[in-house]
Design a protein around this motif. Structure first.
Motif, PDB file in Angstrom:
ATOM      1  N   UNK A  35       0.840  -1.187   0.000  1.00 45.96           N
ATOM      2  CA  UNK A  35       0.000   0.000   0.000  1.00 45.96           C
ATOM      3  C   UNK A  35       0.878   1.240   0.000  1.00 45.96           C
ATOM      4  N   UNK A  36       0.753   2.043  -1.056  1.00 45.32           N
ATOM      5  CA  UNK A  36       1.536   3.272  -1.214  1.00 45.32           C
ATOM      6  C   UNK A  36       3.036   3.031  -0.993  1.00 45.32           C
ATOM      7  N   UNK A  37       3.531   1.952  -1.559  1.00 43.82           N
ATOM      8  CA  UNK A  37       4.954   1.669  -1.520  1.00 43.82           C
ATOM      9  C   UNK A  37       5.458   0.931  -0.297  1.00 43.82           C
ATOM     10  N   UNK A  38       4.595   0.743   0.708  1.00 45.67           N
ATOM     11  CA  UNK A  38       4.998   0.041   1.926  1.00 45.67           C
ATOM     12  C   UNK A  38       4.485  -1.398   1.866  1.00 45.67           C
ATOM     13  N   UNK A  39       5.389  -2.346   2.079  1.00 44.42           N
ATOM     14  CA  UNK A  39       5.062  -3.767   1.994  1.00 44.42           C
ATOM     15  C   UNK A  39       4.734  -4.306   3.381  1.00 44.42           C
ATOM     16  N   UNK A  40       3.640  -5.028   3.462  1.00 44.06           N
ATOM     17  CA  UNK A  40       3.269  -5.755   4.677  1.00 44.06           C
ATOM     18  C   UNK A  40       3.228  -7.233   4.326  1.00 44.06           C
ATOM     19  N   UNK A  41       4.014  -8.018   5.019  1.00 46.80           N
ATOM     20  CA  UNK A  41       4.022  -9.459   4.751  1.00 46.80           C
ATOM     21  C   UNK A  41       3.614 -10.200   6.016  1.00 46.80           C
ATOM     22  N   UNK A  42       2.694 -11.146   5.836  1.00 44.59           N
ATOM     23  CA  UNK A  42       2.218 -11.958   6.948  1.00 44.59           C
ATOM     24  C   UNK A  42       2.366 -13.415   6.526  1.00 44.59           C
ATOM     25  N   UNK A  43       3.020 -14.206   7.362  1.00 47.82           N
ATOM     26  CA  UNK A  43       3.235 -15.593   6.966  1.00 47.82           C
ATOM     27  C   UNK A  43       3.225 -16.512   8.173  1.00 47.82           C
ATOM     28  N   UNK A  44       3.048 -17.791   7.887  1.00 47.76           N
ATOM     29  CA  UNK A  44       3.070 -18.791   8.934  1.00 47.76           C
ATOM     30  C   UNK A  44       3.716 -20.065   8.404  1.00 47.76           C
ATOM     31  N   UNK A  45       4.351 -20.805   9.271  1.00 40.12           N
ATOM     32  CA  UNK A  45       4.790 -22.142   8.914  1.00 40.12           C
ATOM     33  C   UNK A  45       3.571 -23.045   8.817  1.00 40.12           C
ATOM     34  N   UNK A  46       3.647 -24.006   7.926  1.00 36.79           N
ATOM     35  CA  UNK A  46       2.523 -24.918   7.728  1.00 36.79           C
ATOM     36  C   UNK A  46       3.048 -26.181   7.056  1.00 36.79           C
ATOM     37  N   UNK A  47       2.455 -27.325   7.346  1.00 38.57           N
ATOM     38  CA  UNK A  47       2.847 -28.560   6.690  1.00 38.57           C
ATOM     39  C   UNK A  47       2.539 -28.500   5.203  1.00 38.57           C
ATOM     40  N   UNK A  48       3.355 -29.159   4.393  1.00 36.15           N
ATOM     41  CA  UNK A  48       3.203 -29.084   2.937  1.00 36.15           C
ATOM     42  C   UNK A  48       1.806 -29.506   2.492  1.00 36.15           C
TER      43      UNK A  48
END
Length: 244
Positions: free
Chosen positions: A93-106
């Motif tokens: 958003x307007x050049x700012x990156x927000x990343x949200x992630x989680x580990x998870x089984x394949x």
């Protein structure tokens, strides 16, 4: 522990081999390799990008809107059937990156994205991130669309731990065998000898880094791995239809 939620600015650059060698030598004074860079070597990152039936996410992204988002599954190296991978939502958003992630089984990841089956009960899951992903999945109904792999060297600032610089090479893509466990085969996306550098930082660049980039004539570019692959894919489809 891998960072699961963060905001930052990301700038991208193309480097030739000479620029890469000179810059990485200078950066040793200010930065250290990350945990995956054993003896300063590159390591492979494999990704599956998900999109709608009509490629809505990438088509929107290419138009450079104020807000865009994407979903991808990532592994470091080729995973096995019982491996843990990362599932990530990346928003800008307007050049700012927000990343949200989680580990998870394949397999959990495949079942979650493609069948809507919620992963539950494991201590490696981030429950809040999983809930946000469930909303994304229910809204877009995404499917695996493209595999993108590259070899990466990543550095962290010695004083500013939030400063991160990555160098990617050997970008490879494919639109078949869309499983991470299928290996790293595919078609090159960039010419040999080209490195994609990304500088990732919450605030402004330190002066010493800006001076290095200017001295080596390294200029900021606009580039998206998935976006570039999609444009090439569309071009190839058009050319094939013309030859039929």
């Amino acid at each position: 522990m891998a960072i699961e939620v963060f905001n930052r600015v990301e700038k991208k650059y193309f480097l030739d081999t000479k620029q890469f060698n000179e810059l990485t030598e200078r950066l040793q004074e200010y930065m250290n390799p990350d945990a995956y860079c054993t003896d300063g070597q590159f390591y492979s990152i494999n990704n599956i990008y998900f999109d709608t039936d009509t490629d809505e996410l990438i088509r929107t992204s290419i138009e450079k809107p104020v807000y865009k988002e994407k979903l991808r599954m990532r592994s470091y190296g080729v995973p096995k059937s019982d491996s843990l991978v990362f599932l990530e939502i990346k928003k800008k958003y307007r050049g700012v990156v927000n990343k949200r992630r989680t580990k998870i089984g394949l397999q959990e990841c495949y079942d979650f994205v493609e069948k809507g089956i919620m992963p539950t009960g494991e201590d490696y899951l981030n429950p809040q991130v999983v809930k946000e992903m469930k909303y994304f999945i229910d809204f877009y109904r995404p499917h695996p669309k493209v595999f993108i792999k590259y070899d990466r060297m990543a550095l962290f600032g010695k004083e500013d731990k939030e400063l991160r610089i990555t160098f990617d090479k050997n970008l490879t893509t494919r639109r078949e065998d869309l499983k991470l466990e299928c290996g790293e085969h595919g078609t090159p996306l960039l010419k040999d000898g080209i490195y994609l550098m990304e500088i990732k930082i919450p605030m402004s660049f330190p002066m010493w880094l800006s001076a290095m980039l200017a001295d080596l004539d390294i200029k900021n570019i606009s580039f998206s791995k998935y976006g570039t692959e999609y444009k090439q894919y569309v071009t190839d489809e058009i050319l094939q239809k013309k030859t039929v």
